[in-house]
Write a protein that holds these residues in place. Structure first.
Motif, PDB file in Angstrom:
ATOM      1  N   SER A  58       2.821  49.932 -30.753  1.00 34.20           N
ATOM      2  CA  SER A  58       1.619  50.250 -31.055  1.00 34.20           C
ATOM      3  C   SER A  58       0.613  49.205 -31.957  1.00 34.20           C
ATOM      4  CB  SER A  58       0.592  51.499 -31.348  1.00 34.20           C
ATOM      5  OG  SER A  58       2.184  51.557 -32.689  1.00 34.20           O
ATOM      6  N   LEU A  62      -2.643  46.510 -30.851  1.00 34.33           N
ATOM      7  CA  LEU A  62      -3.654  46.222 -31.611  1.00 34.33           C
ATOM      8  C   LEU A  62      -3.737  44.913 -32.330  1.00 34.33           C
ATOM      9  CD1 LEU A  62      -3.474  49.472 -33.717  1.00 34.33           C
ATOM     10  CD2 LEU A  62      -5.170  48.787 -31.759  1.00 34.33           C
ATOM     11  N   ASN A  66      -7.732  42.814 -30.662  1.00 36.67           N
ATOM     12  CA  ASN A  66      -8.369  42.409 -31.592  1.00 36.67           C
ATOM     13  C   ASN A  66      -8.023  40.927 -31.984  1.00 36.67           C
ATOM     14  OD1 ASN A  66      -9.083  44.991 -32.363  1.00 36.67           O
ATOM     15  ND2 ASN A  66      -7.691  45.724 -33.822  1.00 36.67           N
TER      16      ASN A  66
END
Length: 69
Positions: A58, A62, A66
């Motif tokens: 995860s 992310l 981002n």
């Protein structure tokens, strides 16, 4: 997977998945040998390891979402 996402490192994936395979074999061995207390301990370590794998996965997603704009 590390070729898809630059925030994942191949050696880290190999280490995590090798550990998971090793613990799974340990769990089946302790169960087969009727070492039930040890089996529970190994299962607990597998649960902890799967949390680490999920966190690594995860965090990589992310970071990719981002910082890859």
């Amino acid at each position: 997977m590390s070729k898809i996402n630059p925030y994942w490192v191949e050696s880290e994936w190999k280490s995590l998945l090798y550990q998971f395979s090793e613990k799974t074999i340990d769990e089946s061995t302790t169960f087969q040998n009727k070492e039930f207390k040890e089996n529970v301990d190994v299962f607990d370590r597998i649960l902890n390891l799967t949390s680490l794998i999920g966190d690594y996965y995860s965090q990589g997603l992310l970071n990719y979402l981002n910082f890859s704009r």
